[in-house]
Design a protein around this motif. Structure first.
Motif, PDB file in Angstrom:
ATOM      1  N   ASP A 191      -6.932   2.252  -5.131  1.00 60.44           N
ATOM      2  CA  ASP A 191      -6.084   1.382  -5.953  1.00 60.44           C
ATOM      3  C   ASP A 191      -4.607   1.666  -5.709  1.00 60.44           C
ATOM      4  OD1 ASP A 191      -8.279   0.139  -7.052  1.00 60.44           O
ATOM      5  OD2 ASP A 191      -8.303   1.370  -8.871  1.00 60.44           O
ATOM      6  N   THR A 192      -4.244   2.935  -5.745  1.00 64.02           N
ATOM      7  CA  THR A 192      -2.827   3.273  -5.576  1.00 64.02           C
ATOM      8  C   THR A 192      -2.360   3.015  -4.157  1.00 64.02           C
ATOM      9  OG1 THR A 192      -3.438   5.599  -5.178  1.00 64.02           O
ATOM     10  CG2 THR A 192      -2.848   4.980  -7.432  1.00 64.02           C
ATOM     11  N   TRP A 193      -3.257   3.119  -3.182  1.00 60.42           N
ATOM     12  CA  TRP A 193      -2.847   2.876  -1.795  1.00 60.42           C
ATOM     13  C   TRP A 193      -2.435   1.426  -1.595  1.00 60.42           C
ATOM     14  CZ3 TRP A 193      -2.853   6.888   1.837  1.00 60.42           C
ATOM     15  CH2 TRP A 193      -2.383   6.522   3.103  1.00 60.42           C
ATOM     16  N   VAL A 194      -3.103   0.505  -2.272  1.00 61.94           N
ATOM     17  CA  VAL A 194      -2.776  -0.913  -2.112  1.00 61.94           C
ATOM     18  C   VAL A 194      -1.771  -1.386  -3.155  1.00 61.94           C
ATOM     19  CG1 VAL A 194      -4.994  -1.422  -1.047  1.00 61.94           C
ATOM     20  CG2 VAL A 194      -4.753  -1.643  -3.522  1.00 61.94           C
ATOM     21  N   GLY A 195      -1.232  -0.453  -3.952  1.00 57.88           N
ATOM     22  CA  GLY A 195      -0.142  -0.805  -4.847  1.00 57.88           C
ATOM     23  C   GLY A 195      -0.488  -0.946  -6.302  1.00 57.88           C
ATOM     24  N   GLN A 196      -1.731  -0.743  -6.673  1.00 55.16           N
ATOM     25  CA  GLN A 196      -2.125  -0.861  -8.070  1.00 55.16           C
ATOM     26  C   GLN A 196      -1.899   0.460  -8.812  1.00 55.16           C
ATOM     27  OE1 GLN A 196      -6.131  -2.358  -8.401  1.00 55.16           O
ATOM     28  NE2 GLN A 196      -5.831  -3.864  -6.770  1.00 55.16           N
ATOM     29  N   ALA A 197      -1.894   0.374 -10.122  1.00 56.21           N
ATOM     30  CA  ALA A 197      -1.801   1.583 -10.942  1.00 56.21           C
ATOM     31  C   ALA A 197      -3.189   2.199 -11.105  1.00 56.21           C
ATOM     32  CB  ALA A 197      -1.222   1.258 -12.312  1.00 56.21           C
TER      33      ALA A 197
END
Length: 224
Positions: A191-197
């Protein structure tokens, strides 16, 4: 402390097999499969490195030292076994950081949510290494440690969706994965790699896993 760190670091660098599986293999998989595997694939390679360190490298070294009486002999000197434990954790954390840095350098770039990624990386790595310490305590010797660790690691890789995408797994497997530490770690990294929290339930599972595994490791760990 610095002398122990230097000696243990040299020993770790001489172990070509551990460096191959924790640094070279994830990097090669990323280079050759990264574009075809999707935008979150680098996060899975980060997790592969951390899993290998936590469940094979760390337990093997500590179980070997205990079986050979190294920790017991150190307990009679100013160099306490606790320092050896701290040094091993630090070295494996550094290797994980180096592997992650290389994956970022040769992959598609930095995680889009870098602060969230760093939070998940630190929390998840600590939780998995705490589980590795439990294996190190239970393994009778250094030869048995990687076998036990692999017996835990590969099912965790499966339920976390590293082999088969999570949406194709049976419902019961998905539920197990949601509470396995590895599953939330993989999903939060992705999730964080693609920009999500990172989702709060994932962080809570990682935190609980760290506390429970850390407490269990402290309770069952044996110096001799």
């Amino acid at each position: 402390m610095s002398k122990i760190l230097l000696v243990e670091a040299r020993l770790h660098l001489r172990d070509g097999a551990s460096l191959l599986f924790t640094i070279a293999l994830p990097l090669m998989l990323l280079v050759f499969l990264g574009r075809a595997a999707g935008p979150a694939f680098p996060a899975l390679m980060v997790m592969l490195s951390v899993l290998t360190l936590s469940f094979t490298v760390l337990p093997t070294v500590l179980a070997t030292y205990r079986h050979q009486g190294v920790l017991r002999r150190m307990s009679t000197t100013p160099v306490s076994p606790l320092r050896v434990l701290a040094v091993q954790l630090l070295i494996n954390l550094v290797v994980a950081v180096v592997s992650t840095g290389l994956l970022m350098a040769f992959g598609p770039g930095l995680p889009r949510n870098l602060p969230g990624f760093l939070l998940v990386f630190v929390l998840g790595t600590a939780a998995l290494m705490a589980m590795g310490l439990v294996i190190a305590a239970l393994a009778p010797n250094g030869k048995a440690a990687p076998t036990i660790g692999s017996a835990v690691m590969f099912p965790l890789m499966f339920v976390s969706g590293m082999w088969v995408p999570r949406e194709y797994l049976p419902e019961v497997v998905r539920v197990i994965g949601d509470y396995s530490v590895a599953g939330p770690f993989a999903r939060a990294l992705g999730d964080t790699w693609v920009g999500q929290a990172p989702h709060l339930p994932h962080l809570l599972v990682l935190a609980v896993g760290l506390v429970v595994s850390g407490a269990l490791a402290v309770r069952v760990f044996r110096w001799e």
